[in-house]
Structures are given as C-alpha cells and as structure tokens.
Design an enzyme around this catalytic site. Structure first.
Site, mmCIF file in Angstrom:
data_model
loop_
_atom_site.group_PDB
_atom_site.id
_atom_site.type_symbol
_atom_site.label_atom_id
_atom_site.label_comp_id
_atom_site.label_asym_id
_atom_site.label_seq_id
_atom_site.Cartn_x
_atom_site.Cartn_y
_atom_site.Cartn_z
ATOM 1 N N ASP A 1 -9.359 6.644 -5.872
ATOM 2 C CA ASP A 1 -9.238 7.612 -4.778
ATOM 3 C C ASP A 1 -10.472 7.727 -3.893
ATOM 4 O OD1 ASP A 1 -11.041 9.330 -6.380
ATOM 5 O OD2 ASP A 1 -9.257 9.696 -7.589
ATOM 6 N N GLY B 1 -13.646 11.970 -18.718
ATOM 7 C CA GLY B 1 -12.321 12.157 -18.147
ATOM 8 C C GLY B 1 -11.374 10.992 -18.316
ATOM 9 N N THR B 2 -11.495 10.266 -19.404
ATOM 10 C CA THR B 2 -10.588 9.150 -19.648
ATOM 11 C C THR B 2 -10.119 9.161 -21.098
ATOM 12 O OG1 THR B 2 -10.339 6.734 -19.663
ATOM 13 C CG2 THR B 2 -12.551 7.601 -20.053
ATOM 14 N N CYS C 1 0.691 -10.520 8.789
ATOM 15 C CA CYS C 1 -0.062 -11.358 9.710
ATOM 16 C C CYS C 1 0.886 -11.950 10.747
ATOM 17 C CB CYS C 1 -0.771 -12.476 8.949
ATOM 18 S SG CYS C 1 -1.641 -13.645 10.026
ATOM 19 N N HIS D 1 -10.948 -0.537 -10.553
ATOM 20 C CA HIS D 1 -9.526 -0.723 -10.265
ATOM 21 C C HIS D 1 -9.233 -0.743 -8.769
ATOM 22 C CE1 HIS D 1 -8.340 0.852 -14.555
ATOM 23 N NE2 HIS D 1 -8.946 -0.332 -14.568
ATOM 24 N N CYS E 1 0.840 -16.156 10.202
ATOM 25 C CA CYS E 1 1.438 -16.870 9.068
ATOM 26 C C CYS E 1 2.444 -16.036 8.280
ATOM 27 C CB CYS E 1 0.349 -17.383 8.140
ATOM 28 S SG CYS E 1 -0.537 -16.070 7.262
ATOM 29 N N GLN F 1 -12.618 4.121 -13.067
ATOM 30 C CA GLN F 1 -11.260 3.589 -13.075
ATOM 31 C C GLN F 1 -10.428 4.196 -11.945
ATOM 32 O OE1 GLN F 1 -11.101 4.832 -17.389
ATOM 33 N NE2 GLN F 1 -9.790 3.037 -17.524
ATOM 34 N N ASN F 2 -10.963 5.189 -11.259
ATOM 35 C CA ASN F 2 -10.218 5.895 -10.225
ATOM 36 C C ASN F 2 -10.227 5.118 -8.912
ATOM 37 O OD1 ASN F 2 -9.815 7.934 -12.108
ATOM 38 N ND2 ASN F 2 -11.666 9.021 -11.487
ATOM 39 N N PRO G 1 -11.610 17.157 -22.162
ATOM 40 C CA PRO G 1 -11.050 18.359 -22.784
ATOM 41 C C PRO G 1 -10.098 18.049 -23.929
ATOM 42 C CG PRO G 1 -9.994 17.942 -20.667
ATOM 43 C CD PRO G 1 -11.128 16.962 -20.783
#
Length: 254
Positions: free
Chosen positions: A110, A200-201, A160, A125, A163, A107-108, A227
């Site tokens: 980066d 981690g989600t 652009c 994503h 256009c 989902q990251n 965690p």
C-alpha cells in the site's frame, strides 16, 4: 512462548538502543490499523464470491484480464486516501533520527511506509499503485527501447498501442518470485542485524518469514510485535503482545 508485558518491552527497547543495526519486517497487521483490509478481507461486495487466491495469479489475469484489473482498481480506490498510523510514523521518525541504522522490509503493497517518510523501503511484494507490463516487450532490443508504461492506451486494463502488451499491477502474485534486489537486500540486513523486529505479520508467508529465521541463525535477537500469536513466536527471544501503533512509538522513541 508467553506474551511479554512492560518489563520485556523495556528490555527490548534497551536491545534496540544498543544495536548497531536493526532489521524490521512488517506485514498486513500494520496496515490494518490504518484501515487497509487484509488481502482476504478485501473480498466484499461484487467480489465476495471470488477467492483472492483465484484472482492474484498470472493465469487468472491472462484468463480474464478485465476482471482482475477491475478488482485491483477497486482495491486501489479503497486505499488511495488511507493515511499512515502511529506505527508507520514511529519507524519513519526513527530512521530520520538514525540514518542507516534500521533497514525496513515490508510485505505490504500500500505504500504507507513510504508515505510516512521511510526511506529506501524494501517492498518485497511490490506496490499496488504501480504498473508493469505483463510480458517483455517484443519490440525492444535494449531495455530502454520498446513500450513505455506511461504511454499505455487507456483500458481495463490499459495496453500498448504498438504491440498490444497489457499492463498489470506491479505486485507479486501467487507463484511468482519476489523482486530479486529487494529480497537480497532484506536477507543481507537480516544476516548483519543485532535485532530483528517482526511486526504485524502471522509469519506464514515465505520467503519473507524466512528473514526471521536467518536473523536468529546469524545471532540476532528476534522480537515479535503482534496482538495475536504468530508462527514465528517459537523462534523469538521476546514476543510483545500489542499492535504496531501501540508498541513501536514506545520502542523507538530514542
């Protein structure tokens, strides 16, 4: 479900060793260990009085493209020097040792999994460092014709010269569909995996979180690495309470 400790971690490691195919979904917690602010934690400084949800939409961009572009420009600047952590490297090293055995969806936005060396990452994503046109090119009769992103005129945002079409970040905004090819590949991996690692989600964002439900329904073992409690803990076979940088190097060191 109570958090699992070392005996459960050894058990999960054995499941992974026995698995013909592993699917993995990663979220913001994996990147946070590298210092990437979570989506809502990015609201600092000039942006503190804006909600992220009010900037990351097509309507917000059309209403004030410079404001949204500048927000993403700042986020890009804050991420550009961030490096992968031990969790990213553990996944990439495993994939290199066991080609084709682990399918990674994230989902990251980066690009840290890619920077660590993971191949064929399913970026559900999008990628914050890529751009795409806001609208389909009005000049193109074929996909290869018309406006080219690399030739956009500089600006905030670039546009652009033919256009007037605007560039936007190539990320999935609220209300938009996930990339069809990436989602289909992730769903296929969830359907055929023996073990699904969700790392981690919080498990609150769909359809990505639905991959864990698909894997469980198809007979896979579902393992949460986080965690903090997640919304997927109740469907998991094991919950390993720890961060990706702590847990993944131990789970994937074979």
């Amino acid at each position: 479900m109570t958090a699992a400790f070392f005996p459960a971690q050894d058990e999960v490691r054995q499941w992974l060793q026995d698995a013909a195919h592993i699917a993995m979904l990663t979220g913001a917690g994996v990147s946070a260990e590298s210092g990437v602010p979570t989506f809502r934690d990015a609201q600092t400084g000039l942006w503190a009085h804006f909600r992220a949800e009010d900037l990351a939409t097509e309507a917000a961009f059309r209403r004030d493209p410079q404001r949204v572009w500048d927000w993403y420009a700042e986020r890009r600047a804050n991420m550009v020097h961030v490096q992968p952590n031990a969790g990213h490297h553990a996944v990439a090293a495993f994939q290199q040792r066991h080609p084709g055995r682990l399918t990674l969806a994230t989902q990251n936005v980066d690009g840290l999994h890619q920077k660590a060396g993971s191949p064929e990452v399913l970026a559900l994503h999008g990628n914050i460092f890529d751009d795409q046109w806001l609208d389909p090119c009005a000049l193109a009769r074929r996909p290869q014709d018309g406006c080219h992103v690399a030739q956009a005129q500089p600006g905030r945002p670039p546009r652009c010269g033919q256009c007037g079409n605007l560039l936007r970040p190539a990320v999935v905004w609220f209300g938009e569909m996930l990339p069809m090819d990436a989602l289909a590949a992730a769903e296929q991996a969830a359907e055929r995996c023996d073990v699904m690692l969700v790392v981690g989600t919080a498990g609150a964002v769909y359809p990505a979180a639905g991959l864990a439900h698909q894997a469980r329904a198809a007979g896979a073992r579902v393992v949460i690495v986080n965690p903090h409690p997640s919304e997927l803990d109740d469907i998991a076979h094991r919950v390993l309470a720890g961060t990706s940088a702590q847990v993944l190097p131990q789970l994937l060191d074979f």
